[in-house]
Design a protein around this motif. Structure first.
Motif, mmCIF file in Angstrom:
data_model
loop_
_atom_site.group_PDB
_atom_site.id
_atom_site.type_symbol
_atom_site.label_atom_id
_atom_site.label_comp_id
_atom_site.label_asym_id
_atom_site.label_seq_id
_atom_site.Cartn_x
_atom_site.Cartn_y
_atom_site.Cartn_z
ATOM 1 N N TRP A 113 0.831 -1.198 0.000
ATOM 2 C CA TRP A 113 0.000 0.000 0.000
ATOM 3 C C TRP A 113 0.867 1.249 0.000
ATOM 4 O O TRP A 113 0.583 2.227 -0.707
ATOM 5 C CB TRP A 113 -0.916 0.017 1.225
ATOM 6 C CG TRP A 113 -2.184 -0.740 1.021
ATOM 7 C CD1 TRP A 113 -2.463 -2.012 1.440
ATOM 8 C CD2 TRP A 113 -3.353 -0.289 0.322
ATOM 9 N NE1 TRP A 113 -3.728 -2.368 1.050
ATOM 10 C CE2 TRP A 113 -4.302 -1.327 0.371
ATOM 11 C CE3 TRP A 113 -3.676 0.900 -0.325
ATOM 12 C CZ2 TRP A 113 -5.563 -1.214 -0.215
ATOM 13 C CZ3 TRP A 113 -4.931 1.021 -0.909
ATOM 14 C CH2 TRP A 113 -5.863 -0.040 -0.846
ATOM 15 N N PHE A 150 0.382 1.368 -4.142
ATOM 16 C CA PHE A 150 -0.913 2.010 -4.295
ATOM 17 C C PHE A 150 -0.846 3.517 -4.018
ATOM 18 O O PHE A 150 -1.548 4.294 -4.669
ATOM 19 C CB PHE A 150 -1.938 1.360 -3.369
ATOM 20 C CG PHE A 150 -2.357 -0.010 -3.795
ATOM 21 C CD1 PHE A 150 -3.332 -0.191 -4.762
ATOM 22 C CD2 PHE A 150 -1.764 -1.135 -3.252
ATOM 23 C CE1 PHE A 150 -3.716 -1.448 -5.174
ATOM 24 C CE2 PHE A 150 -2.134 -2.400 -3.649
ATOM 25 C CZ PHE A 150 -3.119 -2.566 -4.619
ATOM 26 N N LEU A 160 -7.134 5.227 4.947
ATOM 27 C CA LEU A 160 -6.645 5.505 3.597
ATOM 28 C C LEU A 160 -7.039 6.880 3.076
ATOM 29 O O LEU A 160 -6.460 7.359 2.105
ATOM 30 C CB LEU A 160 -7.151 4.432 2.624
ATOM 31 C CG LEU A 160 -6.738 3.003 2.945
ATOM 32 C CD1 LEU A 160 -7.324 2.039 1.917
ATOM 33 C CD2 LEU A 160 -5.223 2.867 2.995
#
Length: 263
Positions: free
Chosen positions: A36, A40, A192
């Motif tokens: 992540w 990402f 997030l």
């Protein structure tokens, strides 16, 4: 008192030895948040612009924003891993031997919870060290002040794992728990993206995120990393920990189990 200290030392040592013998568990715990952070985040950086929100005093990169959420991810998934091991121990019979100890059942479960939380915190610090190597650093004192926040958040998520392990009767059901409990809990939080960004999309989703205990755990970690106090996040995290722990104690109550079997 000697018996209590011996039990907590033995259970924590058992958890540590199990963790040491399962090296892939340590690697998996770090790979997930690092993917992540390094993969990402690069794609989301342009799509999710961030404003100056507490505890930040200036604009930050998206990678910096998600570090506290990824710390929470490690605590969450390790708590669920501990839940899985409890279900396995129950099927193998070792959990039954532990709970037949003359010590209070609540104390034994607390020792298991403390052991899994200690392991989670070690994984979080390993992740923070790797993040710092990629030039994603927190304030120096933040690495110290975040420890109490990690303990509280880890105990809360570990208590959730205890509760789930009291409800899951077979290992095969664990995949369903991952899909319907863990992932919604993680994605419907501020891990997030900030809550104001969620409000732009849907007020309902914003409200769900706002009452999610994992959101408060993440915010507690976020503020602690920047040496700031978030009393509301601490309050809700402690309340959730107490609720999950009380429900787990009820779930592991021998009288309840015996009645359930008769029924």
């Amino acid at each position: 008192m000697t018996a209590y200290l011996t039990s907590i030392r033995a259970i924590i040592l058992r958890e540590a030895l199990r963790f040491i013998h399962q090296r892939e568990r340590f690697v998996a715990a770090l790979v997930r948040p690092l993917v992540w952070l390094l993969v990402f985040a690069a794609g989301f950086r342009a799509a999710l612009g961030l404003s100056i929100i507490p505890p930040y005093q200036t604009y930050i990169t998206y990678e910096t924003y998600i570090v506290p959420g990824l710390c929470g991810m490690i605590l969450l998934f390790n708590g669920m891993q501990s839940s899985l091991s409890l279900v396995y121990d129950r099927e193998m019979g070792s959990m039954k031997l532990l709970l037949t100890s003359p010590l209070p059942r609540g104390w034994l479960l607390f020792c298991k919870l403390l052991g899994s939380t200690a392991i989670s915190i070690l994984q979080v610090y390993a992740f923070l060290a790797i993040a710092a190597a990629f030039d994603i650093r927190m304030p120096g004192w933040g690495y110290v002040t975040v420890l109490p926040a990690l303990i509280v958040a880890g105990l809360m998520l570990g208590a959730l794992g205890l509760l789930l392990s009291s409800l899951i009767k077979q290992l095969e059901n664990f995949a369903g728990v991952m899909n319907f409990v863990i992932f919604p809990m993680f994605f419907l939080s501020s891990a997030l993206y900030p809550l104001w960004k969620m409000a732009e999309s849907s007020e309902l989703l914003h409200d769900i995120c706002a009452v999610n205990p994992f959101t408060h755990a993440v915010e507690l970690i976020r503020f602690a990393l920047y040496v700031e106090w978030n009393g509301m996040a601490l309050l809700w995290t402690v309340l959730a920990a107490g609720l999950f722990a009380a429900a787990a104690l009820i779930g592991y109550d021998p009288e309840r189990t015996r009645i359930g079997r008769r029924g």
